[in-house]
Design an enzyme around this catalytic site. Structure first.
Site, mmCIF file in Angstrom:
data_model
loop_
_atom_site.group_PDB
_atom_site.id
_atom_site.type_symbol
_atom_site.label_atom_id
_atom_site.label_comp_id
_atom_site.label_asym_id
_atom_site.label_seq_id
_atom_site.Cartn_x
_atom_site.Cartn_y
_atom_site.Cartn_z
ATOM 1 N N CYS A 134 1.105 -1.347 0.164
ATOM 2 C CA CYS A 134 0.055 0.383 0.060
ATOM 3 C C CYS A 134 1.318 1.419 -0.143
ATOM 4 O O CYS A 134 0.867 2.239 -0.972
ATOM 5 C CB CYS A 134 -0.962 0.039 1.092
HETATM 6 N N1 LIG Z 1 -4.683 -4.235 4.758
HETATM 7 C C1 LIG Z 1 -3.729 -3.335 4.224
HETATM 8 O O1 LIG Z 1 -4.218 -2.256 4.413
HETATM 9 C C2 LIG Z 1 -3.035 -4.099 3.485
HETATM 10 C C3 LIG Z 1 -2.668 -3.578 1.413
HETATM 11 C C4 LIG Z 1 -1.532 -4.057 1.243
HETATM 12 C C5 LIG Z 1 -1.813 -5.081 1.251
HETATM 13 N N2 LIG Z 1 -1.617 -5.384 2.679
HETATM 14 C C6 LIG Z 1 -1.480 -7.398 2.799
HETATM 15 O O2 LIG Z 1 -2.503 -7.951 2.403
HETATM 16 C C7 LIG Z 1 -2.203 -9.195 3.384
HETATM 17 C C8 LIG Z 1 -3.808 -9.646 4.045
HETATM 18 O O3 LIG Z 1 -3.705 -8.262 5.027
HETATM 19 P P1 LIG Z 1 -4.854 -8.170 5.970
HETATM 20 O O4 LIG Z 1 -4.661 -6.984 6.124
HETATM 21 O O5 LIG Z 1 -6.262 -8.337 4.683
HETATM 22 O O6 LIG Z 1 -5.264 -9.094 6.960
HETATM 23 P P2 LIG Z 1 -5.903 -9.407 7.877
HETATM 24 O O7 LIG Z 1 -6.631 -8.699 8.515
HETATM 25 O O8 LIG Z 1 -4.839 -9.794 9.160
HETATM 26 O O9 LIG Z 1 -6.166 -10.832 7.349
HETATM 27 C C9 LIG Z 1 -5.887 -12.194 6.669
HETATM 28 C C10 LIG Z 1 -6.505 -13.308 7.166
HETATM 29 O O10 LIG Z 1 -5.854 -14.089 6.525
HETATM 30 C C11 LIG Z 1 -6.516 -15.838 7.346
HETATM 31 N N3 LIG Z 1 -5.187 -15.991 7.588
HETATM 32 C C12 LIG Z 1 -4.360 -15.511 8.525
HETATM 33 N N4 LIG Z 1 -3.172 -16.473 8.820
HETATM 34 C C13 LIG Z 1 -3.470 -17.397 7.489
HETATM 35 C C14 LIG Z 1 -3.257 -18.908 7.826
HETATM 36 N N5 LIG Z 1 -1.402 -19.393 8.228
HETATM 37 N N6 LIG Z 1 -3.442 -20.019 7.103
HETATM 38 C C15 LIG Z 1 -4.904 -19.248 6.179
HETATM 39 N N7 LIG Z 1 -5.357 -18.625 6.343
HETATM 40 C C16 LIG Z 1 -4.461 -17.150 7.211
HETATM 41 C C17 LIG Z 1 -6.904 -14.948 8.055
HETATM 42 O O11 LIG Z 1 -7.872 -15.427 7.976
HETATM 43 P P3 LIG Z 1 -8.471 -17.163 9.034
HETATM 44 O O12 LIG Z 1 -7.539 -16.833 10.765
HETATM 45 O O13 LIG Z 1 -9.659 -16.789 9.461
HETATM 46 O O14 LIG Z 1 -7.754 -17.706 8.301
HETATM 47 C C18 LIG Z 1 -7.645 -13.619 7.069
HETATM 48 O O15 LIG Z 1 -8.529 -13.934 6.645
HETATM 49 C C19 LIG Z 1 -1.222 -9.266 3.817
HETATM 50 O O16 LIG Z 1 0.558 -9.944 3.420
HETATM 51 C C20 LIG Z 1 -0.544 -7.645 4.107
HETATM 52 O O17 LIG Z 1 0.363 -7.725 4.174
HETATM 53 C C21 LIG Z 1 -2.575 -5.261 3.076
#
Ligand SMILES: NC(=O)c1ccc[n+]([C@@H]2O[C@H](COP(=O)([O-])OP(=O)(O)OC[C@H]3O[C@@H](n4cnc5c(N)ncnc54)[C@H](OP(=O)(O)O)[C@@H]3O)[C@@H](O)[C@H]2O)c1
Length: 309
Positions: A134
């Site tokens: 981001c």
């Molecule tokens: N948030 C942002 O602004 C943003 C921006 C750009 C990129 N990103 C990237 O996008 C990715 C997701 O970010 P997010 O903010 O959406 O994260 P998040 O809100 O913490 O969500 C993570 C998701 O992954 C699942 N999860 C966690 N560990 C897991 C594992 N070991 N195996 C399978 N599922 C797993 C969780 O669901 P369950 O635990 O229910 O399975 C949850 O649905 C990250 O890599 C982040 O760096 C985020």
């Protein structure tokens, strides 16, 4: 015919946005939404726009691969994508993967998907797409039009809402720790610093901060130029660079967090100029969950599937 899309990490902040974006398209069909925590619950409880009766499932990497979807979006924390990629590589190599984490952004075998800067040709034939970070998106959009005119490497000061820290509890998404506060972190070597440097071929310096608002990013970018410019020339340069890009708006005003939050694209402005015309300050704002993540993932996915962005 609709293309079949699977989403892993559907419970998370970016997953939530992806559910909404996928539901809004009549050429995409969400065929699974994986979450360990919400397994068995109707997806429409969290995302009412998903009206096909789908339940969240807790899918192993092998089970994801066996679904043989046209595309799988991985919206998992950094470090978790590898086993899903390996399973899909083995069982369903034609499936397009878009990974939102940083796990493949430094891998030459993957296509880095920031269409407004690096173009669309490679994405149209890509099967493995690394979605940019981001802050890295905000910073690169601000730097790219001037990258060949710099006397000194750029400095990016970034502030993000706490949704950027995901849903796993930490100080960076703890509203008590963030109340009346601005939290600097990763003062050197942040992954997005490395990512911007690698993509732009510069040595970018980047200092991230997180604050108590939920969504949105401001990146304030300092650029020192080899040759002086006027402000009109500068703005015209950016307008030309992004002329054909509906997701990037160039403005002579200085955009703030609320100008980018909930917007699908980015706003680039500021264009502060020192008296000698050599020091430029550009402000780039976007929604970390949208152009910083889910919107960009959808753009990349659709390009790879031959669909309109
Ligand atoms: N948030 C942002 O602004 C943003 C921006 C750009 C990129 N990103 C990237 O996008 C990715 C997701 O970010 P997010 O903010 O959406 O994260 P998040 O809100 O913490 O969500 C993570 C998701 O992954 C699942 N999860 C966690 N560990 C897991 C594992 N070991 N195996 C399978 N599922 C797993 C969780 O669901 P369950 O635990 O229910 O399975 C949850 O649905 C990250 O890599 C982040 O760096 C985020």
């Amino acid at each position: 015919m609709k293309l079949r899309i699977g989403l892993v990490g559907a419970r998370g902040h970016t997953g939530r946005e992806l559910l909404r974006l996928i539901a809004a398209r009549d050429d995409l069909d969400l065929v699974f939404a994986s979450s360990r925590e919400l397994a068995g619950q109707p997806v429409c409880d969290m995302a009412p726009e998903i009206a096909n009766g789908l339940l969240f499932e807790s899918l192993s990497p092998g089970a994801v691969a066996d679904r043989g979807a046209d595309a799988v979006i991985l919206a998992l924390p950094n470090g978790a994508a590898g086993s899903f990629v390996a399973a899909i590589d083995a069982a369903s190599p034609k499936t397009v993967i878009v990974d939102l984490s940083a796990d493949y952004r430094f891998d030459d075998g993957w296509t880095y998907g920031l269409p407004e800067i690096y173009g669309r040709d490679a994405l149209r034939s890509a099967k493995r797409i690394a979605n940019p970070g981001c802050y890295a998106t905000a910073g690169q959009l601000a730097i790219a039009p001037l990258r060949d005119r710099l006397a000194v490497d750029p400095h990016v000061f970034g502030v993000s809402g706490y949704s950027g820290a995901g849903t796993t509890p930490s100080r960076k998404n703890d509203l008590e720790a963030l109340r009346d506060n601005l939290m600097p972190y990763a003062l050197t070597g942040h992954l997005h610093e490395q990512e911007m440097s690698r993509q732009l071929g510069l040595d970018v310096r980047f200092t991230p901060h997180v604050a108590a608002f939920f969504r949105g990013i401001v990146a304030t970018v300092h650029l020192s130029l080899l040759d002086p410019v006027t402000r009109d020339v500068l703005i015209a340069l950016y307008e030309t660079a992004y002329r054909d890009e509906p997701l990037v708006r160039v403005t002579g005003e200085t955009p703030e967090i609320r100008d980018g939050a909930e917007l699908p694209g980015a706003v680039i402005g500021g264009f502060g100029l020192s008296a000698d015309g050599r020091h430029v300050v550009i402000v780039s704002t976007l929604d970390n969950l949208l152009k910083g993540a889910a919107v960009q993932a959808l753009q990349n996915l659709c390009l790879a599937l031959g669909l309109p962005e």
